[in-house]
Design an enzyme around this catalytic site. Structure first.
Site, PDB file in Angstrom:
ATOM      1  N   SER A 135       0.849  -1.189   0.000  1.00 44.77           N
ATOM      2  CA  SER A 135       0.000   0.000   0.000  1.00 44.77           C
ATOM      3  C   SER A 135       0.886   1.241   0.000  1.00 44.77           C
ATOM      4  O   SER A 135       2.044   1.193   0.442  1.00 44.77           O
ATOM      5  CB  SER A 135      -0.883   0.003   1.255  1.00 44.77           C
ATOM      6  OG  SER A 135      -1.504   1.259   1.451  1.00 44.77           O
ATOM      7  N   TYR A 148      -1.822  -0.945  10.644  1.00 46.61           N
ATOM      8  CA  TYR A 148      -2.085  -1.309   9.245  1.00 46.61           C
ATOM      9  C   TYR A 148      -0.933  -0.841   8.353  1.00 46.61           C
ATOM     10  O   TYR A 148      -0.400  -1.623   7.550  1.00 46.61           O
ATOM     11  CB  TYR A 148      -3.395  -0.697   8.761  1.00 46.61           C
ATOM     12  CG  TYR A 148      -3.540  -0.815   7.255  1.00 46.61           C
ATOM     13  CD1 TYR A 148      -3.811  -2.047   6.665  1.00 46.61           C
ATOM     14  CD2 TYR A 148      -3.357   0.290   6.424  1.00 46.61           C
ATOM     15  CE1 TYR A 148      -3.896  -2.174   5.284  1.00 46.61           C
ATOM     16  CE2 TYR A 148      -3.444   0.171   5.043  1.00 46.61           C
ATOM     17  CZ  TYR A 148      -3.707  -1.060   4.483  1.00 46.61           C
ATOM     18  OH  TYR A 148      -3.768  -1.184   3.116  1.00 46.61           O
TER      19      TYR A 148
END
Length: 249
Positions: A135, A148
């Site tokens: 990401s 995360y």
């Protein structure tokens, strides 16, 4: 070019779009996930070139059992797409339930390591491809990203480490690092709040699952002497903000 591709988290989003694209292109596709009903529907849609494996990626014993039962025609995996993962919550670190941190680490890191370690010998033998879905959060921190983002930074670094350890083996490793993508991601992150997801992506013209599937297909089908180390992808309408600054009163 065709062969066998294994995609984790094939029940929605990037994984589902990637399964459909590779199946259309003549590949044998193995899709993993926890939702048996969705995998059964995908099997009906894609036909005999699709095989489902129903297990939680954090359950090493269940994973091993599913691999032991793989039909012979699906056992030689050429491409591994590590797509399964999730974010939970948007709260600052002190307010996050510890179990949410554990779930993210267990899914995004431990589960990914389980399946990668299992498949590496075969991928080395076949000079295969590992594609890890990281990401932009691996590079760019934001409030509420905490664990995360850290798991995605791990995944990017793990990809680079695999490249180094597999030097001379002919295995290609890529980290794909998307920005805002409209999938189930925000619905899961907010505990099922579809309105929050709709509001986040409204007017953004975000990346869509097919965009990432096309990127995965492009990476996987490059000539064997080409390795794409990493790709960072954002929608045009997403860019960068300034640093936060707190001023004492």
């Amino acid at each position: 070019m065709s062969g066998t591709i294994l995609i984790t988290g094939a029940t929605s989003g990037f994984g589902l779009a990637t399964a459909r694209l590779f199946a259309r292109d003549g590949w044998k596709v193995i899709g993993t996930g926890r939702r048996a009903d969705r995998l059964a529907a995908l099997a009906d849609e894609l036909g005999q070139n699709f095989h489902s494996m129903v297990f939680d990626i954090t359950d090493e014993a269940a994973m091993a059992s599913q691999f032991a039962a793989l039909p012979a025609e699906f056992r030689d995996v050429d491409i591994l797409v590590n797509n399964a993962g999730l974010a939970l919550g948007t709260a600052p670190a002190p307010q996050v339930p510890l179990k949410d941190w554990h779930t993210m680490v267990n899914t995004n890191i431990i589960g990914l390591l389980n399946i990668t370690h299992h498949l590496l010998p075969g991928l080395i033998e076949r000079r295969g491809v590992v594609i890890n879905l990281s990401s932009v959060a691996a590079h760019w921190p934001y409030a509420g990203g905490n664990v995360y983002a850290a798991t995605k930074a791990f995944l990017r670094q793990f990809s680079l480490g695999l490249r180094s350890d597999l030097h001379g083996k002919g295995v290609r490793v890529t980290s794909i690092e998307p920005g805002m993508c409209e999938t189930e991601f925000t619905v899961v992150r907010t505990g099922g709040n579809q309105d929050a997801s709709d509001t986040l992506y409204k007017g953004v013209n975000p990346i869509m699952p097919d965009d990432i599937a096309n990127t995965i297909h492009w990476v996987a089908t490059q000539p064997k002497h080409i390795n794409i180390n990493s790709i960072e992808i954002m929608p045009v309408n997403q860019s960068f903000a300034g640093f936060q600054v707190h001023r004492d009163s």
